[in-house]
Design an enzyme around this catalytic site. Structure first.
Site, mmCIF file in Angstrom:
data_model
loop_
_atom_site.group_PDB
_atom_site.id
_atom_site.type_symbol
_atom_site.label_atom_id
_atom_site.label_comp_id
_atom_site.label_asym_id
_atom_site.label_seq_id
_atom_site.Cartn_x
_atom_site.Cartn_y
_atom_site.Cartn_z
ATOM 1 N N CYS A 79 0.812 -1.221 0.000
ATOM 2 C CA CYS A 79 0.000 0.000 0.000
ATOM 3 C C CYS A 79 0.850 1.278 0.000
ATOM 4 O O CYS A 79 0.540 2.226 -0.713
ATOM 5 C CB CYS A 79 -0.996 -0.001 1.149
ATOM 6 S SG CYS A 79 -0.280 -0.147 2.789
ATOM 7 N N ASP A 252 -7.334 5.687 -1.845
ATOM 8 C CA ASP A 252 -7.058 4.457 -1.109
ATOM 9 C C ASP A 252 -6.495 3.398 -2.052
ATOM 10 O O ASP A 252 -7.139 3.037 -3.034
ATOM 11 C CB ASP A 252 -8.359 3.960 -0.478
ATOM 12 C CG ASP A 252 -8.165 2.782 0.460
ATOM 13 O OD1 ASP A 252 -7.019 2.282 0.561
ATOM 14 O OD2 ASP A 252 -9.154 2.365 1.082
ATOM 15 N N HIS A 254 -6.058 0.255 -1.365
ATOM 16 C CA HIS A 254 -6.436 -1.082 -0.905
ATOM 17 C C HIS A 254 -7.567 -1.691 -1.723
ATOM 18 O O HIS A 254 -8.597 -2.129 -1.193
ATOM 19 C CB HIS A 254 -6.813 -1.043 0.576
ATOM 20 C CG HIS A 254 -5.696 -0.608 1.461
ATOM 21 N ND1 HIS A 254 -5.418 0.715 1.716
ATOM 22 C CD2 HIS A 254 -4.760 -1.325 2.129
ATOM 23 C CE1 HIS A 254 -4.372 0.797 2.520
ATOM 24 N NE2 HIS A 254 -3.949 -0.429 2.781
#
Length: 381
Positions: A79, A252, A254
């Site tokens: 990440c 994000d 993810h």
């Protein structure tokens, strides 16, 4: 189409079905995205267009095996590497296309495609997950280990030197200090200037951000040349690109999407892959939910823009609270460390890093005491 479909799934794999996304609140308060001010009541679609034009880098699966363990996905460990890609991607867009450039699904600009190609999951791409992970070994990070903000900063600093077209230099300011002599040596003086990506490493608390620093963080998002912040919330690295009221707006990484090449964006498959590099809707968290380990990010295309940035940092950011985020000096002074002082003795909740040891080594010591740190961004996903 599975990669496009997955882009609308939440990190837990659940499909979010809402009539109106809760991405940007409708408020008269200013919405700031990378130095641009908007009003969400009148300019909501412009805000979303701006956000969608940012390069969105996420977990991928099915890429060429990486490292001794022959990893074919970075899910669960990549990440912060992806946040670094988003940051550098935005710097390249600002440099070669301009801050006012916007993406659409029909975009086939050769310069834009040249930028995207550099972040594809291929060994030959300058800033691929392969190149970043392997370069991380020079920072004592094995392939498959998560990075903190300082590791990704140091890796990007090394990798940009291999790409002449990129033409960007990275300066990483440690010890809460911007030393202008160091930047002059890196970027040049007078008419000779190399575009600067400036990263300022900070730790603004032990387990939580001290609220005294939040006004200054907001000011950073307002400055021309802002590239946001890389950091996260406990156990997750995120790329922060703006704020509204007391909430920070982020992209994000993810989401796990399939790997592939955008190429020249002529085939249907390439068109679909290109869409996976752009997130329709950003997300928000409270400032006080951010992990205290962050890097402030700025881009200065010219010497003039750098001088303007320094002036704004001095007059608007460093004077926005009782406790300045960092210092700006001409030369870097050698740190003085008392032989009787250890890091473990400094336990106040608003402590910032002031010693010269590696940024993440300090966090590791604090981690042993049970505190969250940027070394814990990606434990399980």
């Amino acid at each position: 189409m599975d990669s496009v479909f997955e882009a609308y799934l939440g990190p837990d794999g659940a499909l979010a079905l809402t009539a109106e996304p809760d991405d940007i609140p409708k408020t008269n308060a200013d919405v700031w995205i990378l130095g641009k001010r908007y009003n969400s009541i009148n300019e909501l679609e412009l805000i979303r267009r701006d956000i969608r034009s940012r390069l969105w880098c996420t977990y991928r699966r099915g890429f060429v095996p990486l490292g001794e363990s022959q990893l074919t996905t970075d899910k669960g460990w990549g990440c912060m590497l992806r946040c670094g890609q988003m940051l550098l991607g935005q710097a390249l867009i600002d440099l070669h296309l301009g801050r006012d450039w916007f993406w659409t699904p029909e975009t086939r600009d050769p310069t834009y495609l040249k930028i995207v190609n550099r972040f594809e999951d291929s060994r030959k791409s300058y800033f691929s997950i392969h190149q970043i992970a392997l370069m991380g070994e020079s920072e004592d990070k094995r392939v498959g280990e998560w990075f903190g903000p300082n590791t990704i900063a140091q890796v990007l600093k090394k990798l940009v030197g291999y790409d002449d077209w990129c033409s960007i230099v990275v300066h990483v300011a440690l010890d809460n200090t911007i030393a202008t002599d160091d930047i002059d040596k890196t970027c040049g003086t007078g008419s000779v200037w190399k575009p600067l990506l400036l990263l300022i490493q900070l730790r603004l608390g032990l387990s939580d951000i001290n609220p005294i620093y939040i006004p200054a963080l907001k000011k950073c998002f307002q400055l021309v040349g802002s590239l946001g912040m890389i950091g996260g919330k406990p156990n997750q690295a995120l790329y922060f690109i703006g704020y509204v009221e007391d909430e920070v707006i982020f992209l994000d990484p993810h989401y796990t999407q399939r790997s592939g090449s955008v190429g020249t964006k002529t085939s249907q498959n390439e068109i679909e892959l290109d869409e996976t590099y752009h997130q329709k809707y950003a997300q928000r968290i409270q400032f006080n939910q951010m992990d205290p380990s962050i890097a402030l990010c700025f881009f200065c295309k010219t010497r003039f823009s750098y001088e303007v940035l320094l002036n704004e940092l001095k007059n608007e950011v460093l004077n926005s609270g009782n406790q300045p985020l960092f210092e700006i000096t001409k030369t870097r002074s050698m740190p003085w460390i008392s032989p009787t002082t250890s890091y473990s003795s400094q336990t106040t909740s608003n402590r910032r890093r002031t010693k010269s040891e590696d940024f993440e080594e300090v966090q590791n010591e604090e981690n042993n005491k049970g505190d969250d740190s940027d070394e814990d961004f990606e434990i399980i996903c």
